[in-house]
Design a protein around this motif. Structure first.
Motif, PDB file in Angstrom:
ATOM      1  N   ASP A  84       4.654   5.328  -0.791  1.00  0.00           N
ATOM      2  CA  ASP A  84       4.479   6.726  -1.186  1.00  0.00           C
ATOM      3  C   ASP A  84       4.511   7.662   0.024  1.00  0.00           C
ATOM      4  O   ASP A  84       3.801   7.453   1.010  1.00  0.00           O
ATOM      5  CB  ASP A  84       3.143   6.901  -1.911  1.00  0.00           C
ATOM      6  CG  ASP A  84       3.148   6.292  -3.300  1.00  0.00           C
ATOM      7  OD1 ASP A  84       4.252   6.088  -3.842  1.00  0.00           O
ATOM      8  OD2 ASP A  84       2.060   6.004  -3.828  1.00  0.00           O
ATOM      9  N   GLN A  86       4.183  11.822   0.511  1.00  0.00           N
ATOM     10  CA  GLN A  86       3.852  13.050  -0.217  1.00  0.00           C
ATOM     11  C   GLN A  86       5.083  13.941  -0.362  1.00  0.00           C
ATOM     12  O   GLN A  86       5.776  14.231   0.606  1.00  0.00           O
ATOM     13  CB  GLN A  86       2.749  13.810   0.514  1.00  0.00           C
ATOM     14  CG  GLN A  86       2.222  15.008  -0.246  1.00  0.00           C
ATOM     15  CD  GLN A  86       1.068  15.664   0.489  1.00  0.00           C
ATOM     16  OE1 GLN A  86       1.039  15.692   1.714  1.00  0.00           O
ATOM     17  NE2 GLN A  86       0.097  16.177  -0.247  1.00  0.00           N
ATOM     18  N   GLY A  87       5.351  14.344  -1.600  1.00  0.00           N
ATOM     19  CA  GLY A  87       6.459  15.244  -1.867  1.00  0.00           C
ATOM     20  C   GLY A  87       7.761  14.567  -2.204  1.00  0.00           C
ATOM     21  O   GLY A  87       8.727  15.234  -2.604  1.00  0.00           O
ATOM     22  N   SER A 102       5.488  12.159  -5.102  1.00  0.00           N
ATOM     23  CA  SER A 102       4.148  11.614  -4.872  1.00  0.00           C
ATOM     24  C   SER A 102       3.202  12.735  -4.450  1.00  0.00           C
ATOM     25  O   SER A 102       3.563  13.618  -3.665  1.00  0.00           O
ATOM     26  CB  SER A 102       4.192  10.544  -3.787  1.00  0.00           C
ATOM     27  OG  SER A 102       4.978   9.445  -4.205  1.00  0.00           O
ATOM     28  N   SER A 103       1.989  12.676  -4.964  1.00  0.00           N
ATOM     29  CA  SER A 103       1.008  13.732  -4.679  1.00  0.00           C
ATOM     30  C   SER A 103       0.335  13.548  -3.321  1.00  0.00           C
ATOM     31  O   SER A 103      -0.281  14.478  -2.803  1.00  0.00           O
ATOM     32  CB  SER A 103      -0.063  13.758  -5.772  1.00  0.00           C
ATOM     33  OG  SER A 103      -0.728  12.504  -5.849  1.00  0.00           O
ATOM     34  N   SER A 104       0.459  12.367  -2.741  1.00  0.00           N
ATOM     35  CA  SER A 104      -0.194  12.106  -1.457  1.00  0.00           C
ATOM     36  C   SER A 104       0.550  10.991  -0.732  1.00  0.00           C
ATOM     37  O   SER A 104       1.370  10.285  -1.315  1.00  0.00           O
ATOM     38  CB  SER A 104      -1.658  11.708  -1.662  1.00  0.00           C
ATOM     39  OG  SER A 104      -1.746  10.516  -2.421  1.00  0.00           O
TER      40      SER A 104
END
Length: 466
Positions: A84, A86-87, A102-104
């Motif tokens: 993952d 972020q973004g 992905s948020s993080s």
């Protein structure tokens, strides 16, 4: 077919990661210049290789223009599309769902950020990393830059192709059955699978009953891998493992080395066996005690590992809708994933045995490394297959049999958790790299890296484009 590479007279030149970092610190080049050169190189070769899953060039340019901290500050890299960031979406090589951004950051991305690297893109992988090659019914295969008619290796093949061609000096990979070592072996790179727990992994990996997946990098030089491991250890360290430290000098003492050319019930091809024995002879010439031995692999290992591998597929198939929402479409999964899931469902009663059996391999490994310091094996049983040999649209039985014939030497260390490194010590009669694998006991990366430096110094192995 002629090899392809991306080397040119630009800011990246022919330097490895350590060389580029030295030039960055001396002010000879800037991170922005390295990033632009890497982007240009990626775009020059990726149409032929099929290595990139999603690009992140605009954000990379912004990061390169701003201040970066860390030992690898400003170095352009690539991360694999199963971690993952972020973004960015994490698509895992499948069409069965559409991943949102992905948020993080996951733990792997956080490590690379702490080191100061600048990520340019995410690299392609086989569906969920299950196959020994990156091939996709719609996107096509990940090809080998040494010969585009052949595969570029396992699920980290996109990473390896970009490092081998010189597009980036280093790229992230992870290894659940050989997926750092296999692409390194067939593209002429250095690929270390660390000891279990040595490097951070994202949450899904940490939750496995047997943590077979380890994260690391593929590089063009041993010193790059050694530098990555040393600097990573400063960011994240499992206190149960001995320190690796700063490995810069070759080994200076003889070792007891066991040589294995048969594994998981499958022997290396005659050519690969000969190449392995030639590597053993060169180790002996360096002063090491070399002895051909039976594989430290129990007879039941192949069955247990396949059943465990298939259990992971079954879990992903059965939880897909819960994890990914109503857009989950299992009809878009490839035949290998579906076949593995079927195999697991048919053998559910034996899953506890498989998990317990894989855990027991650690005892067998400890006994083996009471006798030997290092084990030499071929990384793969045969030369890398031609494109189409492991096509995911073929029936499951054909693909799994061909896959296990090829990938016979790497899964053991995923079960035991021991480290192993693939080095470009051989070339087939067709001119393709054929990596050799050095395996060590639990936590023995330092020894493997010292031996690898000794071999690199003595061997003068060939790099693509050099």
């Amino acid at each position: 077919m002629e090899p392809i590479h991306a080397y040119s007279d630009d800011a990246l030149g022919h330097d490895d990661a350590v060389g580029l970092l030295q030039r960055l610190r001396a002010g000879e080049v800037s991170s922005a210049e390295l990033v632009e050169a890497a982007i240009a190189r990626i775009e020059a070769v990726d149409p032929q290789l099929g290595a990139i899953a999603v690009r992140d060039y605009d954000r990379a340019r912004l990061r390169a223009a701003g201040p970066r901290r860390g030992p690898f500050a400003g170095l352009p890299v690539l991360l694999k599309d199963n971690v993952d960031i972020q973004g960015l979406p994490t698509q895992d090589g499948t069409d069965a769902f559409v991943a949102p951004p992905s948020s993080s950051h996951g733990d792997v991305s956080r490590l690379f950020n702490a080191l100061g690297t600048v990520n340019l893109a995410k690299t392609r992988l086989s569906e969920f990393g299950f196959s020994g090659v990156c091939d996709h019914p719609r996107q096509g295969p990940g090809r080998n830059p040494w010969n585009l008619d052949h595969y570029g290796g396992a699920s980290s093949s996109g990473a390896a192709a970009m490092v081998a061609t010189g597009a980036v000096p280093m790229a992230h990979g992870n290894d659940g059955g050989g997926s750092i070592r296999i692409p390194a072996a067939v593209t002429g790179l250095v690929g270390l699978k660390p000891t279990r727990g040595r490097t951070p992994s994202d949450a899904m990996t940490r939750q496995m009953p047997v943590r077979i997946v380890a994260d690391g990098v593929v590089t063009r030089s041993v010193r790059d891998t050694a530098a990555f491991m040393w600097e990573s250890e400063k960011v994240y360290r499992d206190a149960r493992l001995p320190r690796i430290g700063d490995v810069r000098t070759p080994l200076d003492r003889p070792l007891r080395i066991g040589v294995v050319t048969t594994s998981i019930g499958r022997a290396a091809s005659p050519e690969v066996r000969d190449l392995t024995l030639a590597a053993a002879a060169r180790l002996e010439a360096l002063g090491h005690h070399v002895e051909e031995v039976d594989p430290p692999v129990p007879d039941w290992f192949a069955e247990a590992f396949l059943l465990y591998w298939s259990m992971l597929a079954m879990y992903l198939v059965q939880t897909g809708r819960r994890m990914h929402g109503p857009g989950w479409d299992p009809t878009k999964l490839d035949n290998l994933t579906l076949g593995l899931a079927r195999h697991s469902r048919r053998n559910l009663a034996r899953l506890p045995w498989a998990i317990s059996a894989l855990q027991r391999t650690q005892k067998a490994s400890r006994r083996h490394y009471q006798r030997f310091d290092v084990t030499l094996t071929p990384t793969l049983a045969t030369e890398t297959p031609r494109v189409g040999h492991l096509d995911p649209t073929l029936d499951y039985e054909t693909v799994i049999e061909r896959l296990m014939d090829w990938v016979a030497f790497t899964p053991l260390q995923n079960a035991t958790g021991d480290p192993a490194i693939s080095l470009p010590l051989a070339t087939t009669s067709a001119g393709l790299p054929q990596g050799m694998q050095l395996c060590g006991g639990w936590g023995q990366e330092r020894l493997l890296l010292q031996l690898s430096l000794q071999l690199e110094e003595a061997w003068d192995w060939k790099l693509l484009g050099h």
